[in-house]
Design an enzyme around this catalytic site. Structure first.
Site, PDB file in Angstrom:
ATOM      1  CG  HIS A  75     -11.382 -31.335  -7.664  1.00 15.35           C
ATOM      2  ND1 HIS A  75     -11.354 -31.892  -6.420  1.00 15.35           N
ATOM      3  CD2 HIS A  75     -11.938 -30.104  -7.505  1.00 15.35           C
ATOM      4  CE1 HIS A  75     -11.857 -31.028  -5.543  1.00 15.35           C
ATOM      5  NE2 HIS A  75     -12.243 -29.934  -6.170  1.00 15.35           N
TER       6      HIS A  75
HETATM    7  P1  TYD Z   1     -12.647 -25.463  -6.014  1.00 15.28           P
HETATM    8  O1  TYD Z   1     -11.522 -26.450  -6.025  1.00 15.28           O
HETATM    9  O2  TYD Z   1     -13.393 -25.276  -7.286  1.00 15.28           O
HETATM   10  O3  TYD Z   1     -13.682 -25.851  -4.867  1.00 15.28           O
HETATM   11  P2  TYD Z   1     -14.510 -27.217  -4.699  1.00 15.28           P
HETATM   12  O4  TYD Z   1     -13.537 -28.305  -4.599  1.00 15.28           O
HETATM   13  O5  TYD Z   1     -15.266 -27.026  -3.444  1.00 15.28           O
HETATM   14  O6  TYD Z   1     -15.424 -27.345  -5.872  1.00 15.28           O
HETATM   15  O7  TYD Z   1     -12.090 -24.076  -5.487  1.00 15.28           O
HETATM   16  C1  TYD Z   1     -12.766 -22.853  -5.675  1.00 15.28           C
HETATM   17  C2  TYD Z   1     -11.754 -21.719  -5.676  1.00 15.28           C
HETATM   18  O8  TYD Z   1     -11.077 -21.612  -4.426  1.00 15.28           O
HETATM   19  C3  TYD Z   1     -10.666 -21.901  -6.726  1.00 15.28           C
HETATM   20  O9  TYD Z   1     -10.393 -20.627  -7.287  1.00 15.28           O
HETATM   21  C4  TYD Z   1      -9.473 -22.359  -5.954  1.00 15.28           C
HETATM   22  C5  TYD Z   1      -9.672 -21.744  -4.587  1.00 15.28           C
HETATM   23  N1  TYD Z   1      -9.142 -22.592  -3.491  1.00 15.28           N
HETATM   24  C6  TYD Z   1      -8.008 -22.196  -2.820  1.00 15.28           C
HETATM   25  O10 TYD Z   1      -7.409 -21.128  -3.102  1.00 15.28           O
HETATM   26  N2  TYD Z   1      -7.537 -22.959  -1.795  1.00 15.28           N
HETATM   27  C7  TYD Z   1      -8.140 -24.130  -1.447  1.00 15.28           C
HETATM   28  O11 TYD Z   1      -7.690 -24.813  -0.499  1.00 15.28           O
HETATM   29  C8  TYD Z   1      -9.324 -24.536  -2.157  1.00 15.28           C
HETATM   30  C9  TYD Z   1     -10.019 -25.821  -1.805  1.00 15.28           C
HETATM   31  C10 TYD Z   1      -9.778 -23.743  -3.172  1.00 15.28           C
END
Ligand code: TYD
Length: 137
Positions: free
Chosen positions: A54
């Site tokens: 992302h």
């Molecule tokens: P995600 O963005 O997929 O993690 P990564 O970037 O490591 O692949 O996030 C996983 C889950 O956690 C998603 O449901 C969103 C939640 N999340 C939060 O609530 N707060 C945050 O700061 C982050 C990074 C994720």
């Protein structure tokens, strides 16, 4: 169009340790180029897992492998670079609108991430095609 080298920066934190062990300090607005609003950390990801995938409209990040190692592929739609995070004194600063993928996590990897923004799912761009359109590719 901003160059990738201007959108990312490798930070090298000083070690304030002594004979008792290592000590690394990262303060917002000092070693970290922004005021820190959010901290999260990723661990227990298998080697074959790819996380991230992302870009963010507003969030900037500093990533630190405080334990173990991982790789980060950064991409601005025009240039790509792969960086290995392999020491607790190394930070990878990413400005907003950089596409990132984290992978190759070692079993002991603890990837600490600092951000200038609170979590807001609406500022995440999770579709690569949309991202490329937004950066004019
Ligand atoms: P995600 O963005 O997929 O993690 P990564 O970037 O490591 O692949 O996030 C996983 C889950 O956690 C998603 O449901 C969103 C939640 N999340 C939060 O609530 N707060 C945050 O700061 C982050 C990074 C994720």
């Amino acid at each position: 169009m901003e160059k990738l080298e201007e959108q990312i920066q490798i930070l090298d934190f000083p070690d304030l340790g002594d004979e008792r062990g290592n000590l690394v300090v990262v303060e917002g607005g000092q070693a970290i180029p922004f005021d820190i609003k959010r901290i999260f950390y990723i661990y227990g990801s298998d080697t074959e897992v790819v996380r991230g995938s992302h870009a963010n409209l507003r969030s900037e990040f500093v990533m630190i492998n405080v334990s173990g190692t991982s790789k980060v592929k950064v991409d601005n739609g025009h240039e790509q670079r792969i960086l290995e995070l392999n020491r607790p004194r190394m930070g990878l600063y990413l400005k907003s609108m950089v596409w990132k993928e984290m992978y190759d996590f070692s079993p002991d990897s603890v990837l600490l991430v600092l951000s200038n923004e609170h979590y807001d799912p609406n500022e995440y761009i999770r579709d690569y095609k949309t991202y490329l359109e937004m950066v004019g590719k």
